[in-house]
Design a protein around this motif. Structure first.
Motif, PDB file in Angstrom:
ATOM      1  N   LEU A 239      25.580  58.737  38.854  1.00  0.00           N
ATOM      2  CA  LEU A 239      24.757  57.756  38.048  1.00  0.00           C
ATOM      3  C   LEU A 239      23.272  57.295  38.592  1.00  0.00           C
ATOM      4  O   LEU A 239      22.175  57.056  37.781  1.00  0.00           O
ATOM      5  CB  LEU A 239      25.632  56.455  38.082  1.00  0.00           C
TER       6      LEU A 239
ATOM      7  N   SER B  81      20.678  47.759  35.170  1.00  0.00           N
ATOM      8  CA  SER B  81      21.241  48.783  34.048  1.00  0.00           C
ATOM      9  C   SER B  81      22.685  48.799  33.852  1.00  0.00           C
ATOM     10  O   SER B  81      23.393  49.074  32.760  1.00  0.00           O
ATOM     11  CB  SER B  81      20.514  50.230  34.240  1.00  0.00           C
ATOM     12  N   LEU B  82      23.486  48.840  35.206  1.00  0.00           N
ATOM     13  CA  LEU B  82      25.009  49.099  34.924  1.00  0.00           C
ATOM     14  C   LEU B  82      25.443  47.918  34.449  1.00  0.00           C
ATOM     15  O   LEU B  82      26.360  48.100  33.457  1.00  0.00           O
ATOM     16  CB  LEU B  82      25.519  49.039  36.575  1.00  0.00           C
TER      17      LEU B  82
ATOM     18  N   GLU C 218      23.332  47.825  30.260  1.00  0.00           N
ATOM     19  CA  GLU C 218      23.261  49.013  29.572  1.00  0.00           C
ATOM     20  C   GLU C 218      24.917  49.467  29.532  1.00  0.00           C
ATOM     21  O   GLU C 218      25.539  49.802  28.317  1.00  0.00           O
ATOM     22  CB  GLU C 218      22.494  50.087  29.771  1.00  0.00           C
ATOM     23  N   ARG C 219      25.359  49.553  30.822  1.00  0.00           N
ATOM     24  CA  ARG C 219      26.857  50.237  30.775  1.00  0.00           C
ATOM     25  C   ARG C 219      27.612  49.029  30.555  1.00  0.00           C
ATOM     26  O   ARG C 219      29.148  49.470  30.288  1.00  0.00           O
ATOM     27  CB  ARG C 219      26.949  51.019  31.932  1.00  0.00           C
TER      28      ARG C 219
ATOM     29  N   ASN D 232      29.118  47.159  32.771  1.00  0.00           N
ATOM     30  CA  ASN D 232      29.914  46.847  33.956  1.00  0.00           C
ATOM     31  C   ASN D 232      30.079  45.722  34.724  1.00  0.00           C
ATOM     32  O   ASN D 232      29.056  44.738  34.361  1.00  0.00           O
ATOM     33  CB  ASN D 232      29.378  47.731  35.264  1.00  0.00           C
TER      34      ASN D 232
ATOM     35  N   ARG E  93      36.654  57.524  30.007  1.00  0.00           N
ATOM     36  CA  ARG E  93      36.211  56.351  29.638  1.00  0.00           C
ATOM     37  C   ARG E  93      35.314  56.522  28.163  1.00  0.00           C
ATOM     38  O   ARG E  93      35.481  55.912  27.370  1.00  0.00           O
ATOM     39  CB  ARG E  93      35.067  56.189  30.360  1.00  0.00           C
ATOM     40  N   TYR E  94      34.982  57.714  27.843  1.00  0.00           N
ATOM     41  CA  TYR E  94      34.149  58.189  26.488  1.00  0.00           C
ATOM     42  C   TYR E  94      35.551  58.044  25.522  1.00  0.00           C
ATOM     43  O   TYR E  94      35.262  57.576  24.405  1.00  0.00           O
ATOM     44  CB  TYR E  94      33.543  59.505  26.737  1.00  0.00           C
TER      45      TYR E  94
ATOM     46  N   HIS F 119      37.995  49.185  29.141  1.00  0.00           N
ATOM     47  CA  HIS F 119      37.583  50.261  30.262  1.00  0.00           C
ATOM     48  C   HIS F 119      38.963  51.067  30.555  1.00  0.00           C
ATOM     49  O   HIS F 119      40.039  50.301  30.327  1.00  0.00           O
ATOM     50  CB  HIS F 119      36.606  49.988  31.279  1.00  0.00           C
TER      51      HIS F 119
END
Length: 342
Positions: A41, A73-74, A77-78, A80, A240-241, A263
């Motif tokens: 990542l 960003s984690l 955007e993700r 987390n 995860r996808y 998740h």
């Protein structure tokens, strides 16, 4: 393995994962995979930010400012959690300390990386889990008319059955399955601990049907159970996808899913909460999930409001109104590919 070693960073990454973590630190395969995922990542983030390929990144590209933006960003955007963000930071702290010994000329900037603090609040993040109708919705959203759909249905059914960590499921080999009564799976957990977990007979049938579709192999019992469309082992990113896809589809019928950040680990949370709600004792649930201690399991008991209400009734039976009461309770290069094969 020659292309990714063209830079000092590539050579250091190879030594970090081949020698330092498994040999000098004695870390478990699960922890090494987690560190690997963090590295992938971060390398992708740094490559996008510098507009260069992963293959030509160097030690100087690892600095506190960039790592700080990566951590942000984690979360943004993700999506987390703080706990996941802190786990990623811990991995980068360990790598930065390793780089200081390998490349003391970058000590100043790398010490700033080591100095980045963990974010407070990671332990108070609510446990996100699925209610029974939401679990049913996710499973029913899977199209079982296709080979990949049947694989995904078996995958998520097994995850709900066992409450296993996603990597434990992905590491499963055919020899780890017992598909005749009593049906069970052998899971390889943290610290190389092995535990047996019972599964429903219907889940065993799904697994039997799945492995019968595998291509012939020289060692069929050593073959991974869950493979992608190319016949390679399914990855954490892949799971995860897939979960995100099915949750989004199920949210059309179960709107409560839209408000949850689901998740793969949420499936583990779901199993734990439902076992406790069914009256299974804490010690059994702890062993079932492969927890290091009862305190880890107790957080699930604290997470569910129905269990809190039931506990209240047991402690103060004469105070809580009875049911009859009328009361109202108001870019990937060869370096990334190499990391993925670890």
């Amino acid at each position: 393995m020659t292309q990714h070693q063209s830079t000092a960073l590539g050579r250091s990454i190879a030594r970090f994962f081949r020698e330092y973590l498994p040999t000098l630190r004695g870390m478990s395969p699960h922890t090494i995979r987690s560190y690997r995922d963090t590295m992938i990542l971060f390398l992708r983030f740094a490559a996008a930010e510098t507009r260069r390929s992963v293959e030509i990144l160097d030690v100087r590209d690892i600095n506190a400012d960039r790592l700080g933006r990566f951590l942000t960003s984690l979360e943004v955007e993700r999506g987390n959690s703080i706990a996941t963000r802190n786990a990623r930071l811990a991995a980068m702290h360990s790598f930065a300390r390793f780089l200081i010994a390998e490349h003391p000329e970058y000590m100043d900037s790398l010490q700033q990386v080591v100095g980045l603090p963990f974010k407070r609040g990671g332990r108070t993040t609510p446990v996100e889990y699925l209610e029974e109708p939401e679990i049913k919705g996710v499973l029913e959203s899977i199209n079982r008319d296709t080979p990949s759909g049947r694989r995904d249905y078996a995958l998520f059914s097994l995850m709900f059955d066992t409450g296993a960590r996603v990597q434990e499921i992905l590491d499963l080999r055919v020899c780890d399955l017992r598909l005749v009564s009593p049906c069970q799976v052998r899971l390889h957990g943290k610290g190389n601990k092995i535990r047996l977990c019972p599964i429903w007979r219907r889940t065993a049938q799904l697994l039997q049907e799945l492995i019968s579709t595998h291509s012939p192999s020289d060692s069929p019992t050593d073959q991974r159970v869950f493979l992608n469309d190319r016949g390679a082992p399914l990855t954490r990113f892949g799971v995860r996808y897939l979960l995100r896809k099915y949750v989004d589809a199920a949210a059309k019928e179960a709107p409560t899913l839209a408000d949850k950040s689901i998740h793969p680990h949420s499936l583990r949370h779901s199993t734990a909460v439902h076992l406790l709600k069914a009256g299974v004792d804490i010690a059994t649930v702890s062993q079932w999930l492969g927890h290091s201690g009862l305190n880890v399991t107790m957080r699930y008991a604290r997470a569910d409001i129905d269990m809190k209400r039931q506990a209240l009734k047991q402690v103060f039976p004469d105070v809580v109104p009875s049911a009859s009461s009328k009361m109202i309770i108001g870019y990937d290069g060869s370096l990334v590919s190499w990391l993925r094969r670890l």
